[in-house]
Design a protein around this motif. Structure first.
Motif, PDB file in Angstrom:
ATOM      1  N   GLY A 186      49.924 -46.184 -29.596  1.00  0.00           N
ATOM      2  CA  GLY A 186      48.906 -45.187 -29.904  1.00  0.00           C
ATOM      3  C   GLY A 186      48.832 -44.053 -28.913  1.00  0.00           C
ATOM      4  O   GLY A 186      47.953 -43.193 -29.031  1.00  0.00           O
ATOM      5  N   GLY A 187      49.746 -44.007 -27.934  1.00  0.00           N
ATOM      6  CA  GLY A 187      49.741 -42.926 -26.971  1.00  0.00           C
ATOM      7  C   GLY A 187      50.408 -41.669 -27.507  1.00  0.00           C
ATOM      8  O   GLY A 187      50.958 -41.651 -28.614  1.00  0.00           O
ATOM      9  N   ASP A 188      50.386 -40.626 -26.694  1.00  0.00           N
ATOM     10  CA  ASP A 188      51.123 -39.413 -27.050  1.00  0.00           C
ATOM     11  C   ASP A 188      52.611 -39.707 -27.104  1.00  0.00           C
ATOM     12  O   ASP A 188      53.339 -39.103 -27.894  1.00  0.00           O
ATOM     13  CB  ASP A 188      50.856 -38.320 -26.017  1.00  0.00           C
ATOM     14  CG  ASP A 188      49.391 -37.928 -25.978  1.00  0.00           C
ATOM     15  OD1 ASP A 188      48.990 -37.094 -26.794  1.00  0.00           O
ATOM     16  OD2 ASP A 188      48.655 -38.473 -25.133  1.00  0.00           O
ATOM     17  N   LEU A 189      53.055 -40.615 -26.255  1.00  0.00           N
ATOM     18  CA  LEU A 189      54.426 -41.100 -26.267  1.00  0.00           C
ATOM     19  C   LEU A 189      54.399 -42.620 -26.231  1.00  0.00           C
ATOM     20  O   LEU A 189      53.517 -43.224 -25.617  1.00  0.00           O
ATOM     21  CB  LEU A 189      55.214 -40.571 -25.059  1.00  0.00           C
ATOM     22  CG  LEU A 189      55.422 -39.052 -24.955  1.00  0.00           C
ATOM     23  CD1 LEU A 189      56.129 -38.720 -23.646  1.00  0.00           C
ATOM     24  CD2 LEU A 189      56.198 -38.508 -26.140  1.00  0.00           C
ATOM     25  N   GLU A 190      55.384 -43.224 -26.897  1.00  0.00           N
ATOM     26  CA  GLU A 190      55.543 -44.681 -26.881  1.00  0.00           C
ATOM     27  C   GLU A 190      56.762 -45.020 -26.027  1.00  0.00           C
ATOM     28  O   GLU A 190      57.823 -44.411 -26.188  1.00  0.00           O
ATOM     29  CB  GLU A 190      55.768 -45.213 -28.306  1.00  0.00           C
ATOM     30  CG  GLU A 190      54.721 -44.800 -29.327  1.00  0.00           C
ATOM     31  CD  GLU A 190      53.405 -45.532 -29.154  1.00  0.00           C
ATOM     32  OE1 GLU A 190      53.351 -46.500 -28.359  1.00  0.00           O
ATOM     33  OE2 GLU A 190      52.424 -45.126 -29.805  1.00  0.00           O
ATOM     34  N   ALA A 191      56.609 -45.973 -25.134  1.00  0.00           N
ATOM     35  CA  ALA A 191      57.724 -46.377 -24.283  1.00  0.00           C
ATOM     36  C   ALA A 191      57.889 -47.890 -24.327  1.00  0.00           C
ATOM     37  O   ALA A 191      56.923 -48.631 -24.514  1.00  0.00           O
ATOM     38  CB  ALA A 191      57.502 -45.916 -22.842  1.00  0.00           C
ATOM     39  N   VAL A 192      59.116 -48.341 -24.155  1.00  0.00           N
ATOM     40  CA  VAL A 192      59.414 -49.771 -24.221  1.00  0.00           C
ATOM     41  C   VAL A 192      58.914 -50.493 -22.980  1.00  0.00           C
ATOM     42  O   VAL A 192      58.414 -51.619 -23.045  1.00  0.00           O
ATOM     43  CB  VAL A 192      60.930 -49.981 -24.405  1.00  0.00           C
ATOM     44  CG1 VAL A 192      61.283 -51.464 -24.338  1.00  0.00           C
ATOM     45  CG2 VAL A 192      61.383 -49.400 -25.739  1.00  0.00           C
ATOM     46  N   THR A 193      59.051 -49.848 -21.823  1.00  0.00           N
ATOM     47  CA  THR A 193      58.685 -50.491 -20.557  1.00  0.00           C
ATOM     48  C   THR A 193      57.888 -49.519 -19.695  1.00  0.00           C
ATOM     49  O   THR A 193      57.849 -48.307 -19.955  1.00  0.00           O
ATOM     50  CB  THR A 193      59.945 -50.904 -19.764  1.00  0.00           C
ATOM     51  OG1 THR A 193      60.667 -49.717 -19.393  1.00  0.00           O
ATOM     52  CG2 THR A 193      60.840 -51.819 -20.588  1.00  0.00           C
ATOM     53  N   VAL A 194      57.280 -50.039 -18.634  1.00  0.00           N
ATOM     54  CA  VAL A 194      56.616 -49.180 -17.654  1.00  0.00           C
ATOM     55  C   VAL A 194      57.635 -48.230 -17.027  1.00  0.00           C
ATOM     56  O   VAL A 194      57.329 -47.068 -16.744  1.00  0.00           O
ATOM     57  CB  VAL A 194      55.920 -50.027 -16.578  1.00  0.00           C
ATOM     58  CG1 VAL A 194      55.415 -49.167 -15.425  1.00  0.00           C
ATOM     59  CG2 VAL A 194      54.748 -50.802 -17.190  1.00  0.00           C
ATOM     60  N   HIS A 195      58.859 -48.709 -16.837  1.00  0.00           N
ATOM     61  CA  HIS A 195      59.899 -47.870 -16.237  1.00  0.00           C
ATOM     62  C   HIS A 195      60.160 -46.620 -17.084  1.00  0.00           C
ATOM     63  O   HIS A 195      60.150 -45.493 -16.569  1.00  0.00           O
ATOM     64  CB  HIS A 195      61.189 -48.672 -16.066  1.00  0.00           C
ATOM     65  CG  HIS A 195      61.060 -49.864 -15.179  1.00  0.00           C
ATOM     66  ND1 HIS A 195      60.422 -51.013 -15.584  1.00  0.00           N
ATOM     67  CD2 HIS A 195      61.492 -50.091 -13.917  1.00  0.00           C
ATOM     68  CE1 HIS A 195      60.463 -51.896 -14.606  1.00  0.00           C
ATOM     69  NE2 HIS A 195      61.103 -51.361 -13.577  1.00  0.00           N
ATOM     70  N   THR A 196      60.420 -46.808 -18.373  1.00  0.00           N
ATOM     71  CA  THR A 196      60.669 -45.636 -19.207  1.00  0.00           C
ATOM     72  C   THR A 196      59.392 -44.826 -19.418  1.00  0.00           C
ATOM     73  O   THR A 196      59.447 -43.612 -19.616  1.00  0.00           O
ATOM     74  CB  THR A 196      61.288 -46.015 -20.566  1.00  0.00           C
ATOM     75  OG1 THR A 196      60.503 -47.042 -21.168  1.00  0.00           O
ATOM     76  CG2 THR A 196      62.710 -46.484 -20.396  1.00  0.00           C
TER      77      THR A 196
END
Length: 355
Positions: A186-196
């Motif tokens: 639900g964010g402005d961007l979706e990321a797989v991990t905290v790193h990305t």
């Protein structure tokens, strides 16, 4: 497990980005507050029949005391359109397909495929979601023009839309964007991990600083290792391995009725003292009196691995009172647990000094 109920929407109470708060009537049980995420279930309207999950409501959870709208069975939403192959809340009844910032079809894939460094960006790590506005208050007191991005991890709420705090901070211009990581969405961007997520915050969103914390709904069991905030230690590691400047904010309280959270919480001592293997700056607020001495003494063992940074808290209370959202942690407001918010604001002030 799940407490299922069928009900009817009686009125719409309020809305914020990604969420609609309603009132629903459950036959034989009366009315209740219900929360719907239109992107998942469609937009509810008065008169709609709804299927509800009333588990959190029955448990009386402070941050999650809603009946959750699972479906509008008589008016299903249209099939999703657009790109995206990232599935979050995987293999649950509400698994959703989204476009990940780091997946192959995104315009940012080539950049993130090669990105390996966040160029010394300060990364403030916090245990609780309630720390977010206090971190930003401390940051803005020294660096009002800094571009801040929030990384929401999946230890608490999974839908980023649940947080009214994020919506209000964005409306006020205190927060530039939100990146949801792991199973959170639900964010402005979706990321797989905290790193990305950190790489995207820096390279895609142009963040000057990132704040990493779980969504609303911290989970703890009163044991040394059984709490969702252990992820704060892993976030320190992620920030360090990517060439950032991890800033480990302390969870502090002189009002919590639980002794394990008095002074410096055992959550901070475990996450930073045992889980975080990379060194971080640990801002230690210069609180007055015996309580301040206690905080300094309890934080001292963290100095074996990290750099303890004394931070003057002068002026931070005024900065906190200017926050555009209501400050609350575990049901306690600013006046009830001032030390808690000062400690986190001190981390924001220190992060500003690293810019």
């Amino acid at each position: 497990m799940i407490r299922w109920r069928e009900g009817e929407i009686t009125r719409i109470r309020r809305e914020w980005p990604g969420a609609v708060e309603c009132e629903a009537e459950i036959p034989g049980e009366g009315g209740c507050r219900a929360l719907a995420y239109p992107a998942l279930v469609g937009r509810p309207e008065p008169g709609d029949r709804v299927l509800l999950n009333t588990t959190a409501l029955a448990m009386g959870l402070g941050t999650g005391g809603y009946a959750m709208v699972v479906a509008l069975p008589d008016r299903l939403p249209p099939d999703p359109q657009g790109p995206g192959h990232l599935v979050k809340a995987r293999y649950t009844p509400v698994q959703a397909t989204l476009q990940g910032v780091d997946e192959q079809d995104t315009p940012h894939h080539a950049e993130l495929a090669e990105a390996d460094d966040i160029a010394g960006m300060p990364v403030v790590v916090a245990d609780l979601h309630s720390a977010l506005p206090a971190v930003l208050a401390g940051l803005r007191a020294s660096a009002p023009g800094a571009r801040a991005v929030y990384l929401m991890t999946d230890g608490g709420a999974l839908p980023g839309w649940f947080s009214r705090t994020v919506a209000e901070l964005r409306d006020a211009g205190w927060l530039a964007a939100m990146v949801t990581t792991g199973q959170a969405f639900g964010g402005d961007l979706e990321a797989v991990t905290v790193h990305t997520g950190l790489l995207a915050a820096r390279h895609v969103l142009g963040a000057d600083i990132a704040v990493v914390a779980q969504g609303p709904g911290n989970l703890g069991t009163g044991t040394r290792w059984g709490f969702s905030g252990v992820a704060a230690g892993e976030a320190v590691n992620a920030a360090a391995v990517l060439g950032g400047r991890p800033v480990a904010s302390l969870r502090v309280s002189d009002a919590d009725p639980r002794e394990r959270h008095r002074g410096v919480s055992h959550h901070s001592l475990t996450a930073y003292g045992r889980v975080a293997l990379a060194p971080a700056d640990v801002p230690v607020p210069e609180l007055p009196g015996e309580f301040g001495e206690r905080v300094r003494a309890e934080a001292a063992p963290l100095g074996a691995r990290h750099t303890l940074v004394p931070v003057d808290v002068s002026g931070l209370e005024a900065a906190l009172r200017e926050a555009p959202v209501r400050l609350s942690t575990m049901g306690r407001g600013l006046d009830e647990d001032l030390a808690c918010f000062l400690a986190v604001a001190a981390a924001g002030r220190h992060a500003a000094s690293l810019l």
